[in-house]
Design an enzyme around this catalytic site. Structure first.
Site, PDB file in Angstrom:
ATOM      1  N   LYS A 206       0.958  -1.012  -0.188  1.00 43.47           N
ATOM      2  CA  LYS A 206       0.297   0.118  -0.448  1.00 43.47           C
ATOM      3  C   LYS A 206       0.556   1.439  -0.033  1.00 43.47           C
ATOM      4  O   LYS A 206       1.934   0.979   0.675  1.00 43.47           O
ATOM      5  CB  LYS A 206      -1.036  -0.024   1.442  1.00 43.47           C
ATOM      6  CG  LYS A 206      -1.867   1.368   1.571  1.00 43.47           C
ATOM      7  CD  LYS A 206      -2.786   1.224   2.133  1.00 43.47           C
ATOM      8  CE  LYS A 206      -2.963   2.773   2.436  1.00 43.47           C
ATOM      9  NZ  LYS A 206      -4.933   2.499   3.677  1.00 43.47           N
ATOM     10  N   LYS A 259      -2.945  -1.714  -3.529  1.00 43.81           N
ATOM     11  CA  LYS A 259      -3.574   0.011  -3.373  1.00 43.81           C
ATOM     12  C   LYS A 259      -2.169   1.113  -3.386  1.00 43.81           C
ATOM     13  O   LYS A 259      -1.627   1.108  -2.628  1.00 43.81           O
ATOM     14  CB  LYS A 259      -4.128  -0.093  -2.312  1.00 43.81           C
ATOM     15  CG  LYS A 259      -4.689   0.958  -1.737  1.00 43.81           C
ATOM     16  CD  LYS A 259      -4.873   0.996  -0.698  1.00 43.81           C
ATOM     17  CE  LYS A 259      -6.308   2.496  -0.314  1.00 43.81           C
ATOM     18  NZ  LYS A 259      -6.803   1.794   1.094  1.00 43.81           N
TER      19      LYS A 259
HETATM   20  C1  PBG Z   1      -6.293   3.933   5.522  1.00 45.45           C
HETATM   21  C2  PBG Z   1      -7.460   4.153   4.142  1.00 45.45           C
HETATM   22  C3  PBG Z   1      -7.183   4.511   3.402  1.00 45.45           C
HETATM   23  C4  PBG Z   1      -8.436   4.420   2.351  1.00 45.45           C
HETATM   24  C5  PBG Z   1      -8.931   3.122   2.819  1.00 45.45           C
HETATM   25  N1  PBG Z   1      -8.487   2.672   3.938  1.00 45.45           N
HETATM   26  C6  PBG Z   1      -6.235   5.285   2.875  1.00 45.45           C
HETATM   27  C7  PBG Z   1      -5.544   6.714   3.698  1.00 45.45           C
HETATM   28  O1  PBG Z   1      -5.971   6.921   3.707  1.00 45.45           O
HETATM   29  O2  PBG Z   1      -4.192   6.147   3.642  1.00 45.45           O
HETATM   30  C8  PBG Z   1      -8.527   4.766   0.812  1.00 45.45           C
HETATM   31  C9  PBG Z   1      -9.456   4.026   0.073  1.00 45.45           C
HETATM   32  C10 PBG Z   1      -9.815   4.837  -0.942  1.00 45.45           C
HETATM   33  O3  PBG Z   1      -9.023   5.673  -2.121  1.00 45.45           O
HETATM   34  O4  PBG Z   1      -9.968   4.896  -2.054  1.00 45.45           O
HETATM   35  N2  PBG Z   1      -6.834   2.982   6.157  1.00 45.45           N
END
Ligand code: PBG
Length: 337
Positions: A206, A259
């Protein structure tokens, strides 16, 4: 490499002459059953509320019939898996609503299970950024560099959250905070509490990405100081790709995830080829969703075609599972193809 004959001349166009021939030879298929639909449950509201930064999506009250209807309609379209995010009525330093028995996600799961049983696959995002007053994915502490995120104290919190989500009826827990050792910690907490049948879909690779912008607006989860680059990965460093993924395999993850998806199709492909033992998921994130919408809104592309092209690129790269805000509309488009 296979050597292609030089004579007679190769004519790949022969297999493109008609729609029926093209579909006869096609080898990349995107199916509604590949999709996971992200769902936002907000315990501050009593009726569904449109989400401005994710047009076409709504916040749902955890105990509402509208939430159940969304799940049922999605399942009628063939989408059977859901990723639940909770919006709490109170944010605090300890992120208490993340593991409360009556927290938004816990209540939503109980409601859905009561009405639809065990047919929908309920996956819970496990993080504290949306529940904490600091907006970080881990516990902030004073340290010699000023402020740091304490990895191992965060793991203790993650264990508690995982157990409460499992207890509410989650099928799969999806830790997204990028703490080292998070999969092992959660696996042992689940096993110790009698939830050995609950799976882990780890956000393995991620990145610290700018494509999360709309999501942070949705969840009001931007870090109040600093950024996430001490725990999320550096897009320009490649040696952690396999390391992070193999650590999660070793620690007991059932499904791995990359991701965001589109700027990291190469990463999806690498994991698809180097780790054939585990299903691979890709998260087509909020910024990617809006990018496509805006292109179409400007009249610069046909929305339906853009969506299906993007989703098949993710599938072609090697993802088995696609988490996407396009899930419902794409399932409708696929019915007519
Ligand atoms: C972090 C989290 C993020 C997303 C889902 N869970 C990223 C973040 O804020 O760093 C992003 C999902 C999206 O952009 O659709 N817990």
């Amino acid at each position: 490499m296979i050597k292609l004959p030089r004579f007679p001349v190769m004519r790949p166009r022969r297999l493109r002459v008609s729609p029926a021939i093209r579909s006869l030879v096609r080898d990349v298929y995107v199916l509604p059953s590949d999709f996971v639909l992200p769902v936002f449950v907000d315990e501050r509201i009593t009726t569904p509320k449109p989400i401005k930064s994710l047009p076409g999506h709504q916040y749902y009250p955890p105990r509402s019939s509208e939430l159940v209807t969304l799940i049922q309609e999605a399942m009628d379209l063939g989408v059977k898996a859901f990723l639940l995010f909770g919006v709490p009525n109170r944010k605090d330093m300890e992120a208490t609503r993340a593991y409360a028995r009556d927290g938004p996600v816990q209540e939503a799961i109980r409601n859905i299970r009561k009405e639809t049983g065990w047919e929908p696959v309920l996956i819970t995002d496990l993080c504290i950024c949306g529940y904490s007053s600091h907006g970080h994915c881990g516990v902030p502490v004073d340290c010699r560099r000023g402020k740091c995120i304490d990895n191992d104290r965060t793991l203790e919190l993650y264990k508690r959250i995982a157990v409460s989500q499992a207890e509410a009826g989650a099928d799969i827990i999806a830790p997204s905070g990028m703490m080292d050792g998070q999969v092992a910690a959660i696996r042992s907490a689940l096993d110790d509490n009698g939830y050995s049948d609950v799976g882990i879909m780890s956000y393995s690779v991620k990145y610290a990405s700018s494509f999360y912008g709309p999501f942070r607006d949705v969840m009001d989860s931007s870090p109040r100081w600093g950024d996430r680059s001490t725990y999320q990965m550096d897009p320009s460093y490649t040696r952690d790709i396999l390391k992070e993924a193999l650590m999660d395999v070793e620690e007991g993850a059932d499904i791995l995830m990359v991701k965001p998806a589109l700027p990291y199709l190469d990463v999806i492909y690498r994991l698809h080829t180097s780790i054939p033992t585990h299903p691979l998921a890709a998260y087509n994130v909020s910024g990617e969703y809006n990018m496509i919408r805006l292109l179409a809104e400007e009249g610069l592309g046909l929305y339906e075609d853009l969506v299906l092209e993007v989703l098949s690129s993710i599938k072609r790269a090697g993802a088995d599972v696609i988490i996407t805000y396009h899930a419902l509309e794409a399932s409708k488009y696929l019915e007519n193809r």
